[in-house]
Enzyme design. Sequence first.
Site, PDB file in Angstrom:
ATOM      1  N   ASP A   1      -9.871   4.582   2.436  1.00 38.35           N
ATOM      2  CA  ASP A   1      -8.563   4.013   2.103  1.00 38.35           C
ATOM      3  C   ASP A   1      -8.039   3.325   3.361  1.00 38.35           C
ATOM      4  O   ASP A   1      -8.463   3.626   4.481  1.00 38.35           O
ATOM      5  CB  ASP A   1      -7.590   5.113   1.649  1.00 38.35           C
ATOM      6  CG  ASP A   1      -6.411   4.565   0.835  1.00 38.35           C
ATOM      7  OD1 ASP A   1      -6.438   4.687  -0.408  1.00 38.35           O
ATOM      8  OD2 ASP A   1      -5.474   4.001   1.447  1.00 38.35           O
TER       9      ASP A   1
ATOM     10  N   ARG B   1      11.277   1.624   1.782  1.00 33.74           N
ATOM     11  CA  ARG B   1      10.093   2.259   2.365  1.00 33.74           C
ATOM     12  C   ARG B   1      10.057   2.184   3.889  1.00 33.74           C
ATOM     13  O   ARG B   1       9.400   2.993   4.535  1.00 33.74           O
ATOM     14  CB  ARG B   1       8.834   1.635   1.773  1.00 33.74           C
ATOM     15  CG  ARG B   1       8.654   2.080   0.333  1.00 33.74           C
ATOM     16  CD  ARG B   1       7.332   1.651  -0.189  1.00 33.74           C
ATOM     17  NE  ARG B   1       7.154   2.135  -1.542  1.00 33.74           N
ATOM     18  CZ  ARG B   1       6.079   1.900  -2.263  1.00 33.74           C
ATOM     19  NH1 ARG B   1       5.093   1.171  -1.754  1.00 33.74           N
ATOM     20  NH2 ARG B   1       5.976   2.378  -3.471  1.00 33.74           N
TER      21      ARG B   1
HETATM   22  C1  LIG Z   1      -2.426   3.388  -6.440  1.00 33.55           C
HETATM   23  S1  LIG Z   1      -3.580   4.054  -5.280  1.00 33.55           S
HETATM   24  C2  LIG Z   1      -4.998   4.326  -6.315  1.00 33.55           C
HETATM   25  C3  LIG Z   1      -5.732   5.607  -5.949  1.00 33.55           C
HETATM   26  C4  LIG Z   1      -6.923   5.940  -6.822  1.00 33.55           C
HETATM   27  N1  LIG Z   1      -7.966   4.947  -6.721  1.00 33.55           N
HETATM   28  C5  LIG Z   1      -6.506   6.133  -8.254  1.00 33.55           C
HETATM   29  O1  LIG Z   1      -6.798   5.270  -9.093  1.00 33.55           O
HETATM   30  O2  LIG Z   1      -5.868   7.137  -8.571  1.00 33.55           O
HETATM   31  C6  LIG Z   1      -4.028   2.579  -4.363  1.00 33.55           C
HETATM   32  C7  LIG Z   1      -4.634   2.867  -3.010  1.00 33.55           C
HETATM   33  O3  LIG Z   1      -5.173   1.658  -2.478  1.00 33.55           O
HETATM   34  C8  LIG Z   1      -4.985   1.684  -1.082  1.00 33.55           C
HETATM   35  N2  LIG Z   1      -5.087   0.316  -0.545  1.00 33.55           N
HETATM   36  C9  LIG Z   1      -4.191  -0.697  -0.637  1.00 33.55           C
HETATM   37  N3  LIG Z   1      -4.635  -1.787  -0.003  1.00 33.55           N
HETATM   38  C10 LIG Z   1      -5.850  -1.457   0.506  1.00 33.55           C
HETATM   39  C11 LIG Z   1      -6.807  -2.163   1.278  1.00 33.55           C
HETATM   40  N4  LIG Z   1      -6.616  -3.421   1.665  1.00 33.55           N
HETATM   41  N5  LIG Z   1      -7.948  -1.505   1.633  1.00 33.55           N
HETATM   42  C12 LIG Z   1      -8.157  -0.224   1.252  1.00 33.55           C
HETATM   43  N6  LIG Z   1      -7.287   0.495   0.528  1.00 33.55           N
HETATM   44  C13 LIG Z   1      -6.137  -0.120   0.159  1.00 33.55           C
HETATM   45  C14 LIG Z   1      -3.616   2.317  -0.892  1.00 33.55           C
HETATM   46  O4  LIG Z   1      -3.437   2.842   0.400  1.00 33.55           O
HETATM   47  C15 LIG Z   1      -3.614   3.370  -1.994  1.00 33.55           C
HETATM   48  O5  LIG Z   1      -3.965   4.635  -1.508  1.00 33.55           O
END
Ligand SMILES: C[S@@+](CC[C@H](N)C(=O)[O-])C[C@H]1O[C@@H](n2cnc3c(N)ncnc32)[C@H](O)[C@@H]1O
Length: 285
Positions: A155, A47
């Site tokens: 996000d 990545r």
């Molecule tokens: C796997 S996606 C899930 C998206 C959506 N909630 C779904 O279930 O389809 C996880 C998301 O969490 C975000 N994320 C990870 N760590 C985070 C943090 N500390 N604060 C806010 N968002 C975060 C990532 O950038 C990513 O877009």
Amino acid sequence: MTNKTDVSSKAPLQGFSPRNFQRLSAYVYRYSGIKLPPSKLTMVEGRLRRRLRALQIATLDEYCAYLFDQGGLDLEAVHLVDSLTTNKTDFFREPQHFAFLVDHILPKMLAEGRSRIKVWSSACSTGAEPYTLAMVMDDFLSSEGRATYSILATDLCTQVLKVAQRGVYELDTLAPAPAPLRQKYVRNASDRAARLCRIAPALRSKIGFARLNLMDQSYAVGRDMDVIFCRNVLIYFDKPTQQAVLTKLCAHMRTGGYLVLGHAETISGLDLPVEQIANTIFQRR
Ligand SMILES: C[S@@+](CC[C@H](N)C(=O)[O-])C[C@H]1O[C@@H](n2cnc3c(N)ncnc32)[C@H](O)[C@@H]1O
């Protein structure tokens, strides 16, 4: 950001020294809550490949020296974390949650006489989750005609937020949306050959997008959320981080509000002011 073409160049990349992988993973954990155990080493290397090319840095050890020894971290933190988040999402992902919203939560709120319903998608990725919420809420509430709604979508990753704000998607990704909702809320993009579509501007205007790190000490968000979606992000955190994040989210929810987690996520072992009312759906006491 997601669905990263992890390895866009086949050229071999020099790996990390164990000390540098440890420094990098400790930093990412403190900053974002995301755990990067040694088993993720290959994923991390893949990545960061694109990022190293952008910076014209040849090896991961040089990248770590730039971050931790030469003061690069302040400038680079956002890009580093953008590269390492996993952003997989889909429209109508885990559809039971949206059915529960329409069949139980929204009718109950209308029966209680609520006139404005506030929802927060707290890890919104490229926007499929908040746009799905907007479609089902708009459809339900416009037929009922008694309440308005607004959605906050946040996000950590700046790249996914750009996609979400634009609201333009490959047509195929909208396939899980029921046809009547697609007809109502999705427009063909002007270049039909590109097989793109865009979310109707009126629906887009219901959603406010912002960058928010769930690891922050406090959130600049109202404390009267009716529904909070926090789906498929807790899986990247350890238990103490899950406890801390969910405690803060609960403080932004009104009494009687709803917390929705991903189907692989659980609050077992956590101490939270909520009661379970359905599979992965909780209500604030
Ligand atoms: C796997 S996606 C899930 C998206 C959506 N909630 C779904 O279930 O389809 C996880 C998301 O969490 C975000 N994320 C990870 N760590 C985070 C943090 N500390 N604060 C806010 N968002 C975060 C990532 O950038 C990513 O877009």
